[in-house]
Design a protein around this motif. Structure first.
Motif, PDB file in Angstrom:
ATOM      1  N   LEU A   1       6.036  -8.652  -5.262  1.00  0.00           N
ATOM      2  CA  LEU A   1       4.763  -9.029  -4.309  1.00  0.00           C
ATOM      3  C   LEU A   1       5.153  -8.612  -2.903  1.00  0.00           C
ATOM      4  O   LEU A   1       4.130  -8.331  -2.020  1.00  0.00           O
ATOM      5  CB  LEU A   1       4.497 -10.687  -4.504  1.00  0.00           C
ATOM      6  CG  LEU A   1       4.058 -10.905  -5.787  1.00  0.00           C
ATOM      7  CD1 LEU A   1       3.753 -12.325  -5.751  1.00  0.00           C
ATOM      8  CD2 LEU A   1       2.787 -10.094  -6.377  1.00  0.00           C
ATOM      9  N   ILE A   2       6.230  -8.783  -2.394  1.00  0.00           N
ATOM     10  CA  ILE A   2       6.566  -8.871  -0.953  1.00  0.00           C
ATOM     11  C   ILE A   2       6.637  -7.318  -0.604  1.00  0.00           C
ATOM     12  O   ILE A   2       6.104  -6.646   0.464  1.00  0.00           O
ATOM     13  CB  ILE A   2       8.165  -9.422  -0.434  1.00  0.00           C
ATOM     14  CG1 ILE A   2       7.837 -11.068  -0.449  1.00  0.00           C
ATOM     15  CG2 ILE A   2       8.367  -9.058   0.812  1.00  0.00           C
ATOM     16  CD1 ILE A   2       9.127 -11.768  -0.162  1.00  0.00           C
ATOM     17  N   PRO A   3       7.294  -6.378  -1.300  1.00  0.00           N
ATOM     18  CA  PRO A   3       7.489  -5.149  -1.205  1.00  0.00           C
ATOM     19  C   PRO A   3       5.981  -4.334  -1.140  1.00  0.00           C
ATOM     20  O   PRO A   3       5.405  -3.566  -0.231  1.00  0.00           O
ATOM     21  CB  PRO A   3       8.227  -4.316  -2.297  1.00  0.00           C
ATOM     22  CG  PRO A   3       9.089  -5.479  -2.641  1.00  0.00           C
ATOM     23  CD  PRO A   3       8.213  -6.570  -2.409  1.00  0.00           C
ATOM     24  N   LEU A   4       5.044  -5.077  -2.197  1.00  0.00           N
ATOM     25  CA  LEU A   4       3.723  -4.574  -2.036  1.00  0.00           C
ATOM     26  C   LEU A   4       2.783  -4.867  -0.969  1.00  0.00           C
ATOM     27  O   LEU A   4       2.036  -4.135  -0.307  1.00  0.00           O
ATOM     28  CB  LEU A   4       2.913  -4.993  -3.252  1.00  0.00           C
ATOM     29  CG  LEU A   4       1.439  -4.723  -3.678  1.00  0.00           C
ATOM     30  CD1 LEU A   4       1.419  -3.108  -3.883  1.00  0.00           C
ATOM     31  CD2 LEU A   4       0.934  -5.478  -4.771  1.00  0.00           C
ATOM     32  N   GLY A   5       3.180  -6.055  -0.145  1.00  0.00           N
ATOM     33  CA  GLY A   5       2.539  -6.380   0.640  1.00  0.00           C
ATOM     34  C   GLY A   5       3.063  -5.619   1.953  1.00  0.00           C
ATOM     35  O   GLY A   5       2.191  -5.219   2.683  1.00  0.00           O
ATOM     36  N   GLN A   6       4.429  -5.306   1.895  1.00  0.00           N
ATOM     37  CA  GLN A   6       4.739  -4.460   3.066  1.00  0.00           C
ATOM     38  C   GLN A   6       4.222  -2.912   2.839  1.00  0.00           C
ATOM     39  O   GLN A   6       3.928  -2.351   3.889  1.00  0.00           O
ATOM     40  CB  GLN A   6       6.313  -4.510   3.044  1.00  0.00           C
ATOM     41  CG  GLN A   6       6.940  -5.510   3.514  1.00  0.00           C
ATOM     42  CD  GLN A   6       8.343  -5.392   3.220  1.00  0.00           C
ATOM     43  OE1 GLN A   6       9.045  -4.793   2.461  1.00  0.00           O
ATOM     44  NE2 GLN A   6       9.289  -6.411   4.106  1.00  0.00           N
ATOM     45  N   THR A   7       4.148  -2.614   1.975  1.00  0.00           N
ATOM     46  CA  THR A   7       3.377  -1.200   1.675  1.00  0.00           C
ATOM     47  C   THR A   7       2.221  -1.248   2.150  1.00  0.00           C
ATOM     48  O   THR A   7       1.730  -0.132   2.746  1.00  0.00           O
ATOM     49  CB  THR A   7       3.311  -0.966   0.196  1.00  0.00           C
ATOM     50  OG1 THR A   7       4.749  -0.603  -0.211  1.00  0.00           O
ATOM     51  CG2 THR A   7       2.745   0.432   0.174  1.00  0.00           C
ATOM     52  N   VAL A   8       1.161  -2.339   1.931  1.00  0.00           N
ATOM     53  CA  VAL A   8      -0.130  -2.364   2.473  1.00  0.00           C
ATOM     54  C   VAL A   8      -0.313  -2.387   3.921  1.00  0.00           C
ATOM     55  O   VAL A   8      -0.980  -1.832   4.494  1.00  0.00           O
ATOM     56  CB  VAL A   8      -0.937  -3.710   1.934  1.00  0.00           C
ATOM     57  CG1 VAL A   8      -2.254  -3.793   2.486  1.00  0.00           C
ATOM     58  CG2 VAL A   8      -1.108  -3.369   0.310  1.00  0.00           C
TER      59      VAL A   8
ATOM     60  N   ALA B   1       1.911   8.103   3.319  1.00  0.00           N
ATOM     61  CA  ALA B   1       2.498   7.661   1.832  1.00  0.00           C
ATOM     62  C   ALA B   1       2.279   6.398   1.326  1.00  0.00           C
ATOM     63  O   ALA B   1       2.008   6.197   0.245  1.00  0.00           O
ATOM     64  CB  ALA B   1       4.216   7.998   1.869  1.00  0.00           C
ATOM     65  N   ALA B   2       2.498   5.389   2.192  1.00  0.00           N
ATOM     66  CA  ALA B   2       1.842   3.995   1.880  1.00  0.00           C
ATOM     67  C   ALA B   2       0.624   4.020   1.408  1.00  0.00           C
ATOM     68  O   ALA B   2       0.192   3.478   0.159  1.00  0.00           O
ATOM     69  CB  ALA B   2       2.333   2.937   2.791  1.00  0.00           C
ATOM     70  N   ALA B   3      -0.341   4.596   1.957  1.00  0.00           N
ATOM     71  CA  ALA B   3      -1.821   4.540   1.664  1.00  0.00           C
ATOM     72  C   ALA B   3      -1.905   5.122   0.406  1.00  0.00           C
ATOM     73  O   ALA B   3      -2.528   4.588  -0.454  1.00  0.00           O
ATOM     74  CB  ALA B   3      -2.403   5.160   2.606  1.00  0.00           C
ATOM     75  N   MET B   4      -1.281   6.235  -0.041  1.00  0.00           N
ATOM     76  CA  MET B   4      -1.367   7.000  -1.303  1.00  0.00           C
ATOM     77  C   MET B   4      -0.782   6.182  -2.304  1.00  0.00           C
ATOM     78  O   MET B   4      -1.250   6.148  -3.391  1.00  0.00           O
ATOM     79  CB  MET B   4      -0.602   8.250  -1.270  1.00  0.00           C
ATOM     80  CG  MET B   4      -0.670   9.036  -2.522  1.00  0.00           C
ATOM     81  SD  MET B   4      -0.248  10.885  -2.433  1.00  0.00           S
ATOM     82  CE  MET B   4      -1.849  11.420  -1.702  1.00  0.00           C
ATOM     83  N   GLY B   5       0.326   5.303  -2.153  1.00  0.00           N
ATOM     84  CA  GLY B   5       0.984   4.420  -3.141  1.00  0.00           C
ATOM     85  C   GLY B   5      -0.050   3.389  -3.433  1.00  0.00           C
ATOM     86  O   GLY B   5      -0.189   2.921  -4.458  1.00  0.00           O
ATOM     87  N   VAL B   6      -0.809   2.779  -2.282  1.00  0.00           N
ATOM     88  CA  VAL B   6      -1.568   1.775  -2.799  1.00  0.00           C
ATOM     89  C   VAL B   6      -2.878   2.334  -3.503  1.00  0.00           C
ATOM     90  O   VAL B   6      -3.303   1.558  -4.434  1.00  0.00           O
ATOM     91  CB  VAL B   6      -2.163   1.123  -1.325  1.00  0.00           C
ATOM     92  CG1 VAL B   6      -3.288   0.244  -1.620  1.00  0.00           C
ATOM     93  CG2 VAL B   6      -1.101   0.374  -0.596  1.00  0.00           C
ATOM     94  N   GLY B   7      -3.306   3.386  -3.016  1.00  0.00           N
ATOM     95  CA  GLY B   7      -4.315   4.047  -3.973  1.00  0.00           C
ATOM     96  C   GLY B   7      -4.047   4.116  -5.257  1.00  0.00           C
ATOM     97  O   GLY B   7      -4.825   4.172  -6.371  1.00  0.00           O
TER      98      GLY B   7
END
Length: 300
Positions: free
Chosen positions: A36-43, A273-279
């Protein structure tokens, strides 16, 4: 004392809720720390323009806007959808046909047969990539076989051809995932009552009708599991692409997971890269939910 006894009788059996939460707490802490924390940082990073070294600047929705307007960022998602044909649709179809045939006829050495087909699942994908890169090389085994059978005109650099590179990688995915689907379907077929097959045969059902009226409905849950696992495997594909083609030739085999790595660590576009990972995360979530909904809808 009587009031306490009455209150105790009304309480649900088992441990109190607080004790139950203590059992869940370690897993919840790990889930929060490592997901959850890495996902939030990626966003958060997806809203920034950052090269990974200098001070980041606010980019707003620009990185997400580029996902829809930049062909270089759209292409990996298109390639991922094409690979789903090889990673999900073909393995499930082949697994269903093999499971139907093996459940209809007795085959000697079934355990050995299942073990051989499941073997790609226990191999590291790096090993699979190295082996198939050698097979598909211009001087590899596949071209040698084509020359040996007089079909040398079909030989080519499979992983270096703009037209055939993506299907060649997809075939490797089909080889890897078919064993998983077959094992799932064979396990599910053992739960289907034999009386259903006997009743279908007494009604004059042939092999095709027996498959669609007995085998396929009985394996609906296993099909949902297989589709979910293979879709996730196809969309998060990175190591096979990295080992075999590195996204080439050009960007003909680039997929979102590989493009996230390339943008973040080679081109220094961490925000993109982060936006693509979220996508990619959203894409996986939507497709798996659609599969689950379709199966639940058919069950009801």
């Amino acid at each position: 004392m009587r009031a306490y006894a009455a209150r105790y009788r009304r309480r649900a059996p088992g441990e109190p809720r607080a004790i139950g939460m203590l059992y869940v707490l370690p897993a919840l802490v790990l889930y929060t720390l490592f997901l959850l924390i890495p996902l939030g940082q990626t966003v958060w990073l997806s809203f920034l323009d950052w090269d990974g070294l200098t001070v980041a600047t606010w980019a707003g929705l620009d990185n997400y806007r580029e996902l829809f307007t930049d062909p270089a960022l759209r292409a990996p998602f298109v390639h991922a959808l094409v690979l789903l044909l090889f990673y999900a649709a073909l393995p499930v179809a082949i697994g269903l046909l093999l499971a139907a045939a093996l459940s209809r006829f007795r085959v000697r050495g079934m355990t050995f047969f299942r073990t051989v087909l499941f073997l790609p699942q226990v191999l590291a994908m790096v090993v699979v990539g190295v082996a198939w890169r050698s097979i598909l090389a211009p001087d590899g085994l596949l071209n040698d076989v084509l020359h040996a059978v007089g079909a040398g005109g079909l030989a080519r650099s499979w992983l270096g051809d703009y037209t055939w590179a993506l299907p060649a990688v997809g075939i490797v995915g089909t080889w890897v995932e078919t064993g998983l689907c077959l094992v799932l379907f064979l396990a599910g077929a053992q739960r289907i009552p034999r009386e259903l097959y006997e009743a279908a045969r007494m009604d004059g059902a042939g092999a095709v009708r027996e498959f669609f009226t007995v085998t396929l409905p009985g394996l609906r849950g296993e099909v949902a599991v297989a589709l979910t696992l293979t879709i996730v495997a196809g969309l998060r594909n990175f190591d096979l692409i990295y080992i075999t083609t590195s996204g080439g030739p050009g960007n003909a085999t680039s997929v979102p997971a590989f493009e996230v790595y390339r943008r973040a660590f080679e081109v220094n576009e961490v925000g993109a890269a982060a936006a693509m990972g979220v996508g990619l995360t959203v894409m996986i979530f939507v497709l798996t939910v659609v599969v689950a909904r379709l199966v639940e809808g058919r069950k009801s």
